[in-house]
Design a protein around this motif. Structure first.
Motif, PDB file in Angstrom:
ATOM      1  N   PRO A   1       0.821  -1.208   0.000  1.00  5.63           N
ATOM      2  CA  PRO A   1       0.000   0.000   0.000  1.00  5.63           C
ATOM      3  C   PRO A   1       0.858   1.262   0.000  1.00  5.63           C
ATOM      4  CG  PRO A   1      -0.580  -1.481   1.825  1.00  5.63           C
ATOM      5  CD  PRO A   1       0.677  -2.001   1.226  1.00  5.63           C
ATOM      6  N   GLU A   2       0.300   2.350  -0.514  1.00 14.47           N
ATOM      7  CA  GLU A   2       0.953   3.666  -0.469  1.00 14.47           C
ATOM      8  C   GLU A   2       1.269   4.010   0.980  1.00 14.47           C
ATOM      9  OE1 GLU A   2       1.334   6.106  -3.017  1.00 14.47           O
ATOM     10  OE2 GLU A   2       1.025   4.345  -4.285  1.00 14.47           O
ATOM     11  N   PRO A   3       2.356   4.765   1.227  1.00 13.29           N
ATOM     12  CA  PRO A   3       2.706   5.099   2.619  1.00 13.29           C
ATOM     13  C   PRO A   3       1.556   5.785   3.365  1.00 13.29           C
ATOM     14  CG  PRO A   3       4.401   5.852   1.102  1.00 13.29           C
ATOM     15  CD  PRO A   3       3.308   5.295   0.264  1.00 13.29           C
ATOM     16  N   SER A   4       0.743   6.575   2.650  1.00 12.53           N
ATOM     17  CA  SER A   4      -0.349   7.283   3.337  1.00 12.53           C
ATOM     18  C   SER A   4      -1.464   6.343   3.758  1.00 12.53           C
ATOM     19  CB  SER A   4      -0.923   8.356   2.415  1.00 12.53           C
ATOM     20  OG  SER A   4      -1.448   7.730   1.267  1.00 12.53           O
ATOM     21  N   MET A   5      -1.442   5.100   3.260  1.00  4.85           N
ATOM     22  CA  MET A   5      -2.519   4.157   3.573  1.00  4.85           C
ATOM     23  C   MET A   5      -2.222   3.311   4.801  1.00  4.85           C
ATOM     24  SD  MET A   5      -3.429   2.626  -0.166  1.00  4.85           S
ATOM     25  CE  MET A   5      -4.713   1.515   0.420  1.00  4.85           C
ATOM     26  N   ILE A   6      -0.956   3.244   5.217  1.00  2.63           N
ATOM     27  CA  ILE A   6      -0.607   2.268   6.256  1.00  2.63           C
ATOM     28  C   ILE A   6       0.151   2.929   7.416  1.00  2.63           C
ATOM     29  CG2 ILE A   6       1.482   1.493   5.014  1.00  2.63           C
ATOM     30  CD1 ILE A   6       0.635  -1.395   5.927  1.00  2.63           C
ATOM     31  N   GLN A   7      -0.280   2.609   8.618  1.00  2.00           N
ATOM     32  CA  GLN A   7       0.351   3.140   9.830  1.00  2.00           C
ATOM     33  C   GLN A   7       0.675   1.983  10.777  1.00  2.00           C
ATOM     34  OE1 GLN A   7      -1.928   5.990  12.034  1.00  2.00           O
ATOM     35  NE2 GLN A   7      -2.882   6.846  10.226  1.00  2.00           N
TER      36      GLN A   7
END
Ligand code: UTP
Length: 289
Positions: free
Chosen positions: A95-101
């Protein structure tokens, strides 16, 4: 119109004691089924169900997971140089970095506590919980099937399956009010009841769609069955105001938290793969004959 489910919580902070020593430094969710770690199957199932944002509740091995869902520049350069296009594509799927924490559950106090760690991420929206060690091999992903049910009935929904009565003390069990054979409306649930006390044999597997109301109970940090903070207790605490259903999903579930379930999943998923099904079938025949 039910509020859309856009976020998913993936608790991966368990100790994985049943897989020691393999899980000494590595979370069990990084164990591969065929050639992909459990956690990646869960993310892909959630994406196919329309999930846009993920949070992983990690314990040990957080860096391994972060690295897995990131570029591996050196490896990518080598694969590129060698013309290994297919392999390059495989390592670039995340996933894109903005999608995963990621956040840490500092102490493994139970599944309910792990989910509570995602409270700020979830905020006031409905959300999905996927336990990556439960795999469902199905044409349409288990969470996508649950989304269809959620669009009809809303509230809290869990994926359920029948278990032998003598095994109810291993699972969360539903108390059923009505049941159309696919969707069961529940009036209660009990964590790991003794077979004699179990209200049914319909057990929860590791897929949930939940309303943020569960955080009211989780905030209290009350330990339940086995001394752990239980997610099922938090769902039970909302029964008076949030509808609660169990969905009998279509597909085969593999409990990859257990060694035999994990091995069965590897065989079943390999037999689904055109590039290896014949070889695996032949190897199994040799072993069994
Ligand atoms: P399990 O009950 O399978 O426990 O957790 P476990 O520690 O992972 O494995 P064993 O029993 O010691 O072998 C169910 C799910 O809940 C997560 C686990 O990572 C797994 O996805 N979990 C459990 C947490 O994230 N935190 C906890 O405190 C407990």
């Amino acid at each position: 119109m039910n509020k859309p489910v856009r976020k998913a919580v993936l608790p991966v902070a368990g100790l994985g004691t049943r897989f020691l020593p393999a899980t000494k430094c590595m979370p069990k969710e990084m164990l591969p089924v065929v050639d992909k770690p459990l956690i990646q199957y869960a993310i892909e199932e959630a994406e196919a169900a329309g999930i846009e944002k993920f949070i992983l509740i990690t314990g040990r091995g957080k860096n391994l997971m972060e690295d897995h869902f990131d570029h591996a520049f050196e490896l990518e350069r080598i694969l590129e140089k060698r013309g290994k296009k297919a392999e390059l594509e495989l390592v670039q799927q995340f996933p894109e970095p903005s999608m995963i924490q990621y956040t840490r559950q500092q102490q493994a106090l139970g599944l309910g506590h792990a989910v509570w760690c995602a409270k700020d991420f979830v905020h006031d929206e409905p959300f999905a919980v996927l336990l990556p060690d439960d795999m469902v091999l199905a044409e349409k992903g288990c969470l996508a099937q649950m989304m269809d049910a959620y669009n009809e009935v809303g509230g809290n929904i869990v994926a359920v399956t029948e278990v032998p009565r003598e095994q109810t003390n291993r699972y969360g069990i539903l108390d059923i009010e009505s049941d159309d054979g696919k969707l069961a409306k529940a009036t209660g649930l009990v964590e790991k009841p003794d077979p004699a006390d179990a209200p049914s044999t319909l057990s929860i597997i590791g897929r949930y769609i939940l309303q943020p109301d569960v955080f009211e109970h989780l905030d209290k940090q009350i330990a339940g069955a086995g001394g752990e903070i239980q997610l099922t207790d938090a769902i039970a605490a909302t029964l008076d105001r949030v509808p609660f259903h169990g969905l009998r999903y279509e597909g085969t579930r593999y409990d990859c938290g257990s060694k035999s379930g994990f091995i069965a999943a590897n065989v079943a998923y390999a037999l689904e793969r055109p590039d290896m099904a014949d070889d695996v079938r032949a190897a199994l025949k040799d072993i069994l004959d």
